[in-house]
Write an enzyme that holds these catalytic residues in place. Structure first.
Site, PDB file in Angstrom:
ATOM      1  N   ASN A   9       0.866  -1.177   0.000  1.00 27.99           N
ATOM      2  CA  ASN A   9       0.000   0.000   0.000  1.00 27.99           C
ATOM      3  C   ASN A   9       0.904   1.228   0.000  1.00 27.99           C
ATOM      4  O   ASN A   9       1.486   1.580   1.021  1.00 27.99           O
ATOM      5  CB  ASN A   9      -0.906  -0.007   1.238  1.00 27.99           C
ATOM      6  CG  ASN A   9      -1.734   1.263   1.349  1.00 27.99           C
ATOM      7  OD1 ASN A   9      -1.873   2.024   0.396  1.00 27.99           O
ATOM      8  ND2 ASN A   9      -2.285   1.507   2.532  1.00 27.99           N
ATOM      9  N   LYS A  11       0.106   4.245  -0.210  1.00 25.97           N
ATOM     10  CA  LYS A  11      -0.540   5.427   0.380  1.00 25.97           C
ATOM     11  C   LYS A  11      -0.333   6.626  -0.556  1.00 25.97           C
ATOM     12  O   LYS A  11      -0.338   6.459  -1.773  1.00 25.97           O
ATOM     13  CB  LYS A  11      -0.035   5.663   1.800  1.00 25.97           C
ATOM     14  CG  LYS A  11      -0.209   4.415   2.674  1.00 25.97           C
ATOM     15  CD  LYS A  11       0.009   4.673   4.137  1.00 25.97           C
ATOM     16  CE  LYS A  11      -0.190   3.392   4.932  1.00 25.97           C
ATOM     17  NZ  LYS A  11      -0.102   3.606   6.384  1.00 25.97           N
ATOM     18  N   HIS A  93      -9.584   1.173   4.842  1.00 28.87           N
ATOM     19  CA  HIS A  93      -8.324   1.386   5.551  1.00 28.87           C
ATOM     20  C   HIS A  93      -8.567   2.350   6.704  1.00 28.87           C
ATOM     21  O   HIS A  93      -9.389   3.269   6.610  1.00 28.87           O
ATOM     22  CB  HIS A  93      -7.258   1.944   4.599  1.00 28.87           C
ATOM     23  CG  HIS A  93      -5.887   1.928   5.174  1.00 28.87           C
ATOM     24  ND1 HIS A  93      -5.439   2.885   6.068  1.00 28.87           N
ATOM     25  CD2 HIS A  93      -4.849   1.067   5.009  1.00 28.87           C
ATOM     26  CE1 HIS A  93      -4.196   2.609   6.416  1.00 28.87           C
ATOM     27  NE2 HIS A  93      -3.815   1.506   5.792  1.00 28.87           N
ATOM     28  N   GLU A  95      -7.074   4.790   7.786  1.00 26.09           N
ATOM     29  CA  GLU A  95      -6.883   6.210   7.476  1.00 26.09           C
ATOM     30  C   GLU A  95      -8.112   6.780   6.764  1.00 26.09           C
ATOM     31  O   GLU A  95      -8.451   7.962   6.945  1.00 26.09           O
ATOM     32  CB  GLU A  95      -5.614   6.382   6.632  1.00 26.09           C
ATOM     33  CG  GLU A  95      -4.356   6.118   7.440  1.00 26.09           C
ATOM     34  CD  GLU A  95      -3.151   5.716   6.617  1.00 26.09           C
ATOM     35  OE1 GLU A  95      -2.116   5.393   7.227  1.00 26.09           O
ATOM     36  OE2 GLU A  95      -3.237   5.698   5.375  1.00 26.09           O
ATOM     37  N   GLU A 164      -5.573  -4.783  10.598  1.00 26.43           N
ATOM     38  CA  GLU A 164      -4.569  -3.748  10.808  1.00 26.43           C
ATOM     39  C   GLU A 164      -4.852  -3.031  12.120  1.00 26.43           C
ATOM     40  O   GLU A 164      -5.697  -2.140  12.170  1.00 26.43           O
ATOM     41  CB  GLU A 164      -4.568  -2.756   9.643  1.00 26.43           C
ATOM     42  CG  GLU A 164      -5.956  -2.368   9.119  1.00 26.43           C
ATOM     43  CD  GLU A 164      -5.946  -1.053   8.382  1.00 26.43           C
ATOM     44  OE1 GLU A 164      -4.947  -0.738   7.746  1.00 26.43           O
ATOM     45  OE2 GLU A 164      -6.956  -0.327   8.477  1.00 26.43           O
ATOM     46  N   GLY A 170       2.308   2.577  10.913  1.00 22.64           N
ATOM     47  CA  GLY A 170       3.221   3.698  10.765  1.00 22.64           C
ATOM     48  C   GLY A 170       3.844   4.175  12.059  1.00 22.64           C
ATOM     49  O   GLY A 170       4.512   5.214  12.094  1.00 22.64           O
ATOM     50  N   SER A 208       2.974  -2.248  10.412  1.00 21.20           N
ATOM     51  CA  SER A 208       4.433  -2.190  10.575  1.00 21.20           C
ATOM     52  C   SER A 208       5.113  -3.538  10.369  1.00 21.20           C
ATOM     53  O   SER A 208       6.072  -3.879  11.079  1.00 21.20           O
ATOM     54  CB  SER A 208       4.799  -1.604  11.950  1.00 21.20           C
ATOM     55  OG  SER A 208       4.360  -0.262  12.067  1.00 21.20           O
TER      56      SER A 208
END
Length: 246
Positions: A9, A11, A93, A95, A164, A170, A208
């Site tokens: 991904n 991003k 996701h 985010e 996730e 991150g 991560s």
């Protein structure tokens, strides 16, 4: 035996030069002993398709609209993604949920729209640190996945699921193999109650994953691969994770 799957991904990262170098590094390392894909920003779908054409590395997008067409400025339909040869699209996701207010139902509707056009949704679920510390992990991920299972009905077995933990994305933190496996097993059990295909479905870990921890995560019985963020931007790191999966 489920085949492992590693999806990158990117991003909101990339440039023409960086993409060319990254994709060349990935394709030069083939063949892999697992399924591999990269999910790139919309503007780079065409160059990813060209660079990866003829290889066994797939490509996909990071989001999609629930709408097929119309007055939805800034949106991208699944039909458009399919025209670029997208095999996958990430939906839900953390985010997107956090920064764009995406609800469980919207994520479910996006997954349904993807499958309707023959694109496999990678459906993300996961809890925040506050939710984990409050003992709500199980309730949160089951609620998120339940919405998608309900929307997809008999097609639920066609999606890919990615766990996730939001607190590990991150941040450099990572769930222990045992923590991740516990949630993956929970998700597998939930899928088994909904579809006879559950044992064959790929459930990825996203949070991560790096070359130095990939092997320990991937040896867990219900972890079938990784949804890779930062490490997917470095060919050597991404390839190392693919090697660990293969």
């Amino acid at each position: 035996m489920r085949r492992k799957f590693v999806a990158g991904n990117w991003k909101m990262n990339g440039s023409h030069a960086a993409n060319a170098e990254l994709l060349a590094g990935i394709t030069a390392a083939r063949p892999f002993g697992c399924d591999v894909a990269v999910c790139v920003p919309f503007p780079y779908l065409s160059e990813a398709a060209v660079a990866l054409s003829g290889s066994d590395v797939r490509w996909g997008a990071q989001d999609c609209s629930v709408h097929a067409s119309g007055a939805y400025t800034g949106e991208v339909s699944v039909g458009m993604l399919a025209e670029f040869g997208c095999r996958y699209v990430i939906v839900g996701h953390s985010e997107r949920r956090q920064y764009h207010g995406e609800t469980d139902q919207l994520v479910a509707d996006k997954a349904k729209a993807a499958l309707a056009k023959g694109v496999t949704p990678i459906v993300c679920v996961g809890e925040t640190l506050a939710q984990r510390e409050a003992g709500e992990t199980e309730a949160v991920v089951k609620r998120q996945l339940s919405a998608v299972i309900h929307a997809l009905a008999h097609c639920a077995g066609e999606m890919v699921v990615a766990y996730e933990p939001v607190w590990a994305i991150g941040t450099g933190k990572v769930a222990t193999p045992e923590q991740a496996q516990a949630v993956h097993a929970l998700l597998r059990a939930q899928l088994k109650a909904a579809t006879p295909k559950a044992d064959a479905m790929q459930i990825l870990y996203g949070g991560s994953m790096k070359p130095d921890n990939a092997a320990s995560l991937l040896t867990q019985p219900d972890i079938d691969g990784g949804l890779i963020g930062g490490a997917a931007l470095k060919a050597a790191d991404f390839v190392a994770i693919c090697r660990a999966a293969g």
